[in-house]
Design a protein around this motif. Structure first.
Motif, mmCIF file in Angstrom:
data_model
loop_
_atom_site.group_PDB
_atom_site.id
_atom_site.type_symbol
_atom_site.label_atom_id
_atom_site.label_comp_id
_atom_site.label_asym_id
_atom_site.label_seq_id
_atom_site.Cartn_x
_atom_site.Cartn_y
_atom_site.Cartn_z
ATOM 1 N N LYS A 144 0.818 -1.213 0.000
ATOM 2 C CA LYS A 144 0.000 0.000 0.000
ATOM 3 C C LYS A 144 0.854 1.265 0.000
ATOM 4 O O LYS A 144 0.329 2.355 -0.162
ATOM 5 C CB LYS A 144 -0.892 0.021 1.241
ATOM 6 N N TYR A 180 8.867 9.229 8.506
ATOM 7 C CA TYR A 180 8.185 8.300 7.600
ATOM 8 C C TYR A 180 9.203 7.605 6.711
ATOM 9 O O TYR A 180 10.046 8.249 6.100
ATOM 10 C CB TYR A 180 7.189 9.061 6.717
ATOM 11 N N ASN A 184 2.083 6.620 1.750
ATOM 12 C CA ASN A 184 0.907 5.923 1.231
ATOM 13 C C ASN A 184 0.133 6.798 0.252
ATOM 14 O O ASN A 184 0.469 7.961 0.038
ATOM 15 C CB ASN A 184 0.011 5.435 2.376
ATOM 16 N N ASP A 186 -2.798 8.177 0.337
ATOM 17 C CA ASP A 186 -3.439 9.369 0.886
ATOM 18 C C ASP A 186 -2.447 10.533 0.924
ATOM 19 O O ASP A 186 -2.759 11.643 0.500
ATOM 20 C CB ASP A 186 -3.964 9.067 2.300
ATOM 21 N N ARG A 193 -2.289 18.216 -4.270
ATOM 22 C CA ARG A 193 -3.196 19.281 -3.820
ATOM 23 C C ARG A 193 -2.391 20.400 -3.175
ATOM 24 O O ARG A 193 -2.666 21.594 -3.382
ATOM 25 C CB ARG A 193 -4.190 18.701 -2.817
ATOM 26 N N CYS A 209 -3.968 23.531 10.942
ATOM 27 C CA CYS A 209 -5.168 23.095 11.665
ATOM 28 C C CYS A 209 -6.165 22.431 10.737
ATOM 29 O O CYS A 209 -7.142 21.839 11.180
ATOM 30 C CB CYS A 209 -5.835 24.279 12.350
ATOM 31 N N ALA A 211 -7.111 19.792 7.409
ATOM 32 C CA ALA A 211 -6.926 18.345 7.305
ATOM 33 C C ALA A 211 -5.726 17.912 6.486
ATOM 34 O O ALA A 211 -5.712 16.829 5.938
ATOM 35 C CB ALA A 211 -8.202 17.712 6.727
ATOM 36 N N LEU A 214 -0.134 14.963 8.278
ATOM 37 C CA LEU A 214 0.893 15.416 9.206
ATOM 38 C C LEU A 214 2.243 15.624 8.534
ATOM 39 O O LEU A 214 2.980 16.560 8.860
ATOM 40 C CB LEU A 214 1.052 14.389 10.335
ATOM 41 N N ASP A 217 2.447 19.046 7.358
ATOM 42 C CA ASP A 217 2.649 19.973 8.477
ATOM 43 C C ASP A 217 4.131 20.033 8.799
ATOM 44 O O ASP A 217 4.714 21.107 8.970
ATOM 45 C CB ASP A 217 1.909 19.498 9.732
ATOM 46 N N HIS B 575 -12.848 18.125 9.468
ATOM 47 C CA HIS B 575 -11.635 17.886 10.257
ATOM 48 C C HIS B 575 -11.646 18.696 11.543
ATOM 49 O O HIS B 575 -11.396 18.152 12.622
ATOM 50 C CB HIS B 575 -10.402 18.242 9.424
ATOM 51 N N THR B 576 -11.924 19.974 11.428
ATOM 52 C CA THR B 576 -11.877 20.828 12.619
ATOM 53 C C THR B 576 -12.924 20.397 13.639
ATOM 54 O O THR B 576 -12.661 20.379 14.841
ATOM 55 C CB THR B 576 -12.111 22.309 12.269
ATOM 56 N N ALA B 593 -1.272 17.091 16.506
ATOM 57 C CA ALA B 593 -0.462 16.299 15.582
ATOM 58 C C ALA B 593 -0.673 14.805 15.828
ATOM 59 O O ALA B 593 -0.764 14.010 14.888
ATOM 60 C CB ALA B 593 1.003 16.653 15.738
ATOM 61 N N LYS B 596 -3.910 13.763 14.394
ATOM 62 C CA LYS B 596 -3.799 13.590 12.944
ATOM 63 C C LYS B 596 -3.202 12.230 12.616
ATOM 64 O O LYS B 596 -3.638 11.552 11.679
ATOM 65 C CB LYS B 596 -2.904 14.699 12.355
ATOM 66 N N LYS B 597 -2.179 11.844 13.400
ATOM 67 C CA LYS B 597 -1.542 10.536 13.152
ATOM 68 C C LYS B 597 -2.562 9.418 13.221
ATOM 69 O O LYS B 597 -2.582 8.518 12.369
ATOM 70 C CB LYS B 597 -0.458 10.265 14.202
ATOM 71 N N GLU B 600 -4.956 9.487 10.278
ATOM 72 C CA GLU B 600 -4.343 8.950 9.058
ATOM 73 C C GLU B 600 -4.199 7.440 9.127
ATOM 74 O O GLU B 600 -4.374 6.749 8.118
ATOM 75 C CB GLU B 600 -2.977 9.625 8.828
ATOM 76 N N ILE B 603 -7.479 6.105 8.246
ATOM 77 C CA ILE B 603 -7.719 6.213 6.812
ATOM 78 C C ILE B 603 -7.015 5.053 6.107
ATOM 79 O O ILE B 603 -7.573 4.414 5.211
ATOM 80 C CB ILE B 603 -7.196 7.557 6.245
ATOM 81 N N ASP B 604 -5.793 4.806 6.552
ATOM 82 C CA ASP B 604 -5.014 3.724 5.968
ATOM 83 C C ASP B 604 -5.697 2.378 6.154
ATOM 84 O O ASP B 604 -5.694 1.530 5.271
ATOM 85 C CB ASP B 604 -3.642 3.706 6.643
ATOM 86 N N ARG B 605 -6.328 2.203 7.327
ATOM 87 C CA ARG B 605 -7.007 0.942 7.613
ATOM 88 C C ARG B 605 -8.446 0.944 7.114
ATOM 89 O O ARG B 605 -9.220 0.066 7.450
ATOM 90 C CB ARG B 605 -6.988 0.668 9.123
ATOM 91 N N GLU B 606 -8.748 1.997 6.377
ATOM 92 C CA GLU B 606 -10.043 2.097 5.708
ATOM 93 C C GLU B 606 -11.245 2.117 6.629
ATOM 94 O O GLU B 606 -12.300 1.562 6.318
ATOM 95 C CB GLU B 606 -10.185 0.973 4.655
ATOM 96 N N ARG B 610 -11.098 10.475 3.070
ATOM 97 C CA ARG B 610 -11.305 11.893 2.825
ATOM 98 C C ARG B 610 -12.348 12.010 1.731
ATOM 99 O O ARG B 610 -12.349 11.248 0.763
ATOM 100 C CB ARG B 610 -10.006 12.548 2.355
ATOM 101 N N PRO B 615 -11.731 18.219 0.629
ATOM 102 C CA PRO B 615 -10.668 17.566 1.380
ATOM 103 C C PRO B 615 -10.709 17.811 2.881
ATOM 104 O O PRO B 615 -10.014 17.165 3.633
ATOM 105 C CB PRO B 615 -9.385 18.168 0.780
ATOM 106 N N GLN B 616 -11.543 18.751 3.344
ATOM 107 C CA GLN B 616 -11.653 18.998 4.778
ATOM 108 C C GLN B 616 -12.619 18.056 5.461
ATOM 109 O O GLN B 616 -12.767 18.092 6.668
ATOM 110 C CB GLN B 616 -12.114 20.443 5.031
ATOM 111 N N TYR B 618 -14.296 14.252 6.331
ATOM 112 C CA TYR B 618 -14.087 12.804 6.397
ATOM 113 C C TYR B 618 -15.426 12.099 6.284
ATOM 114 O O TYR B 618 -16.426 12.562 6.835
ATOM 115 C CB TYR B 618 -13.446 12.400 7.726
#
Lengths: 229, 622
Positions: A144, A180, A184, A186, A193, A209, A211, A214, A217, B575-576, B593, B596-597, B600, B603-606, B610, B615-616, B618
């Protein structure tokens, strides 16, 4: 209540080929000759034992087309062919692709490349191509993510021309950071973008802040530190 | 007739008063002397006006009363004095200057004539010019004084001393209001002093001293810091506008809270450790009240910890050790602490801790009935006494399972107990926690019999020497089956510490693979009963790290669960808004942060994706 008239989908005339397992196709006579030419072109590059064009074949194709093996236009071709596996074109993919391009000879294919570039560049296609580029590089079945090295090469290949300074900075960052080891899909999608939306190099309109993944960021923070020192 | 008499009295008074005040002009460059002259002048006025009033009492009670626009004689005197004082501004000014100088001298440690100050300030009050003529410049002076002092002391002294000094100064100023200042000055005075001595230095104080106080467990100093800080803002509430101050109040609390939590889990860990030391037996000379007081003070700090789950993990671990090894100084103190925590954090926080106590008490009953049981009476091997703590998993910390090959008698004992227990409580599963076991061994040394208080692992090792004089490390490892690192620790405690029941060859601190051990024939010790199991009470570095790691891992699960829960309900969320929801739901500190981890990762594990168009946003993936 009266029953709704059901909408039945009728198969269009001259439907594209349905390949049966032994390789025979069902078609109208008018197309046969064109398909033969396409198949012949295919066979001139395909590996006779495996029945697919393998990396050697693609290299030969590139040489004949006058493009480098690592040229982005080959990637675009793969996209047009909807090729599933990097470095390989199956006969079906070849047929699909050549027909979509409307070519059946090497010289026609060569001429079609600039048009293909334009087609890929269209906003409606570009994101699709960009996503495709990532998936194309996944070699293992359940894979992936792509390693950093490959991502950097891909960034360069796909976005280098359009976003040179951004790509150079991002590649530099990816190589020095250690959070990292792989990227991936995403994150990949968000790179584009980012380049499209964020002003560079000031990054003034970036808001952590929101989406954004990270990794971006962190990239922005790194950029800002670099700029201040 | 009353009118003309009144006017003539007034005229006389005026002449006299104006002359008296004019005579003060240019008098004495020495301010204290000058002030005495002013005081005399005022005193004379008072005496004289009183006499006049006494003589003209009838006038005061009739004519004055009947005419509303006519002042009483006394007031008339005051008014005249005030009028002519204002006509000789240098007199008033010099008086005020003199007063301020005197107060400054006193602040610098000199003795001053407080009575003089008292009388003169009363004069100002009587004349109705106290606030304007005295209080205003006084507060300005005070502000300057403490601004300078604050800066000087902050540079010179360390934080605890500075805070003590501040406390002293505030007390002093308060006293001043009893001794000579008018009571109305108290509030603005204290507020001014606090502002200059505290508020403007809060960042520096916290910066400089906070960590040192935390590291040094300086509970009292920290308490002083907190009470001074919270007072500072409380008094300001009364002074300034409410909204402006609420923000400030929160700023103090926030910065305190922020700093206490900057070192992540350290404060929580330290506070738990501090409590462990206090609640452990061996704290001779500390009375019950003192202990209660200390516990209360600790609770004040506890309120500021954000990651209370870290505290809980450490507290639980230490409490378990104390309970199981019988090391609590006082069960009452333990229970008092629990109920304090319960009041602070609710019963959910302390449920498990209370469960631990229940287990201990229940275990006592179980042991009693075990002793009486048929199994015990018939089947137990003789010569051993055993008691068992039965712990409910979930209440107690998780202990890594540690295998060991027990001596035969101990195995038998365990089996018999198990049989008894399961006959009473069917359907339960018992798992022996060997790392927690401890024993008292009777040892026959040539130089005298001894009783050794040891851990179970130490027991197993020592009992090997019943059948052998010398054993190698690898022999011991094979026979006991104890895990390598644990075994080295155990052997170290028996052969390399203060109490050497075994001897190691070659000598050295650490246990190496090639080492051999022999029974120490020459062992002596002053006491009959000797503790060798101190290692069980000590915390290893690994224990510490793993406790913290477990808490953090647990937090990760909680975050993931929260995200999925929220998204499952909302289906679609920005997101906010998701971040806001998470901060509301999660009870421990976490950075955006880190959130966010986790997003994500999900998201990876479905679990989510997004949104393709925005894109803001979910979307929850069912």
């Amino acid at each position: 209540m009266p029953p709704r008239a059901s909408k039945r989908k009728t198969a269009p005339p001259n439907s594209s080929s349905v390949t049966s397992s032994d390789g025979r196709s069902v078609l109208s006579k008018a197309k046969t000759k064109g398909l033969e030419k396409i198949d012949r072109l295919f066979n001139s590059y395909a590996n006779s034992s495996s029945g697919v064009i393998d990396p050697d074949g693609i290299e030969a194709l590139c040489s004949d087309l006058g493009v480098d093996y690592t040229d982005v236009r080959i990637l675009m071709l793969a996209w047009k062919l909807k090729a599933a596996k990097q470095g390989f074109f199956t006969q079906d993919e070849w047929r699909t692709g050549m027909k979509a391009l409307g070519v059946d000879s090497l010289s026609k294919l060569k001429k079609a490349l600039p048009l293909l570039e334009i087609e890929v560049g269209k906003p409606s296609n570009y994101e699709d191509f960009y996503t495709y580029a990532f998936r194309y590089c996944l070699t293992e079945e359940k894979q992936k993510s792509l390693d950093i090295e490959s991502i950097c090469e891909l960034l360069n290949l796909v976005l280098g021309a359009q976003f040179r300074p951004q790509v150079d900075s991002l590649i530099e960052y990816l190589k020095v950071q250690s959070d990292y080891r792989v990227i991936n899909l995403d994150q990949w999608k968000n790179f584009l973008r980012f380049f499209q939306e964020i002003s560079f190099p000031d990054l003034g309109n970036y808001d952590s802040c929101l989406a954004w993944p990270l990794i971006l960021d962190n990239f922005v923070e790194w950029m800002k530190e670099k700029q201040h020192s | 007739m009353g009118g003309s008499l009144y006017q003539r009295i007034e005229k006389e008074c005026e002449e006299h008063i104006s002359a008296a005040l004019r005579s003060l002009v240019g008098q004495s460059p020495d301010l204290v002397v000058f002030l005495s002259l002013v005081e005399k002048c005022w005193q004379d006025l008072c005496d004289q006006m009183l006499m006049i009033r006494g003589i003209a009492l009838f006038l005061d009670r009739t004519y004055v009363k009947q005419n509303s626009n006519v002042r009483s004689l006394w007031d008339m005197g005051l008014q005249l004095f005030r009028k002519h004082l204002s006509l000789a501004p240098e007199v008033e000014h010099k008086t005020v200057t003199g007063l301020l100088r005197m107060i400054e001298s006193e602040r610098l440690g000199e003795a001053v004539d407080r009575t003089l100050l008292n009388h003169l300030l009363k004069m100002f009050t009587a004349l109705g010019i106290y606030s304007e003529s005295f209080e205003k410049p006084f507060l300005e002076c005070t502000s300057e004084f403490y601004a300078a002092e604050g800066m000087k002391y902050m540079q010179q002294s360390d934080v605890p001393d500075y805070l003590k000094h501040v406390e002293m100064r505030l007390h002093e100023e308060n006293e001043r209001c009893f001794l000579y200042l008018d009571a109305i000055t108290r509030k603005p005075l204290i507020a001014t002093a606090e502002r200059q001595l505290l508020e403007s230095h809060i960042p520096a104080i916290l910066d400089k001293g906070f960590m040192t106080l935390m590291d040094g467990h300086r509970i009292e100093d920290l308490q002083r810091m907190y009470s001074l800080f919270s007072r500072a803002s409380l008094d300001s509430v009364l002074e300034e506008s409410f909204s402006k101050n609420e923000a400030f109040c929160n700023t103090i609390k926030d910065s305190f809270e922020h700093l206490i939590n900057l070192r992540q889990n350290r404060p929580a860990e330290l506070i738990a450790k501090f409590l462990d030391e206090k609640l452990r037996a061996g704290n001779k000379g500390i009375s019950e009240e003192e202990l209660e007081g200390t516990l209360d003070k600790v609770l004040v700090l506890f309120r500021f910890i954000q990651g209370k789950d870290v505290f809980e993990a450490f507290y639980k671990k230490d409490l378990a050790k104390r309970l199981l090894l019988g090391k609590s100084a006082s069960i009452d103190a333990e229970k008092s602490m629990i109920s304090k925590l319960k009041t602070e954090c609710g019963s959910q926080f302390t449920n498990k801790l209370e469960g631990m106590f229940k287990d201990i008490e229940l275990s006592k009953e179980i042991n009693e009935s075990f002793k009486q049981s048929s199994q015990a009476r018939m089947k137990l091997p003789s010569g051993i006494e055993m008691s068992v703590h039965v712990l409910t998993t979930g209440y107690w910390p998780t202990y890594p399972p540690m295998d060991v090959r027990l001596p035969h008698e101990l195995n038998v004992y365990q089996d018999i107990f198990k049989e008894f227990y399961l006959s009473k409580y069917s359907g339960r599963r018992l798992m022996w926690q060997n790392s927690l076991g401890h024993c008292v061994l009777k040892a026959d040394f040539p130089k005298g019999k001894k009783e050794l208080a040891v851990s179970l692992f130490q027991t197993v090792v020592l009992m090997l020497f019943n059948d052998a004089q010398k054993l190698s490390f690898l022999d011991i490892k094979d026979s006991t089956g104890i895990e390598d690192k644990e075994l080295r620790r155990t052997l170290q405690s028996l052969a390399c510490g203060k109490v050497r029941v075994l001897q190691k060859f070659p000598k050295g601190r650490d246990v190496e693979d090639d080492d051999s051990f022999i029974f120490n024939e020459g062992f002596t010790a002053p006491l009959y009963r000797i503790k060798v199991n101190a290692i069980q009470m000590k915390e290893t570095v690994e224990e510490n790290t793993s406790t913290t790691e477990r808490v953090f891992q647990d937090r990760q699960y909680q975050v993931d669960a929260a995200i999925v829960r929220i998204m499952k309900t909302r289906k679609v969320l920005s997101h906010t808004l998701l971040i806001t929801e998470l901060f509301q739901q999660l009870k421990f500190p976490i950075k955006p942060a880190d959130l966010k981890k986790r997003i994500e990762s999900l998201i990876d594990r479905e679990y989510l994706e997004r949104d393709k168009n925005n894109p803001q946003i979910y979307n929850y993936l069912a």
